[in-house]
Design a protein around this motif. Structure first.
Motif: not given
Length: 87
Positions: A34-47
């Motif tokens: 997968g693209s390194q420029n597209v991150l898992d939403s939980n890891g990218n925006n999670g708390t």
């Protein structure tokens, strides 16, 4: 986890968007292809404490905020007037 919250975190499959915490779980769709420029939403925006913003925020517990002064600029340019403790 240690008393200062350092240590290893085991991310569970249920905590990532694609349900698989493999080696590249921070990427979306969660695999190393997968693209390194597209991150898992939980890891990218999670708390969670393993998410992208939580890690550097935790590191600030071990740093001191310092306000730059003109003296700092002179030191960075290796000015001869730069000496420890002079402000």
């Amino acid at each position: 986890m240690n008393g200062n919250n350092s240590g290893w975190i085991i991310v569970k499959n249920s905590q990532v968007g694609d349900g698989a915490t493999d080696h590249c779980h921070m990427r979306s769709p969660g695999d190393c292809v997968g693209s390194q420029n597209v991150l898992d939403s939980n890891g990218n925006n999670g708390t969670a404490n393993w998410s992208k913003d939580a890690n550097p925020q935790w590191l600030t517990n071990f740093t001191t905020k310092r306000i730059a002064t003109p003296f700092d600029d002179a030191c960075l340019m290796h000015d001869a007037s730069c000496s420890p403790g002079r402000h």
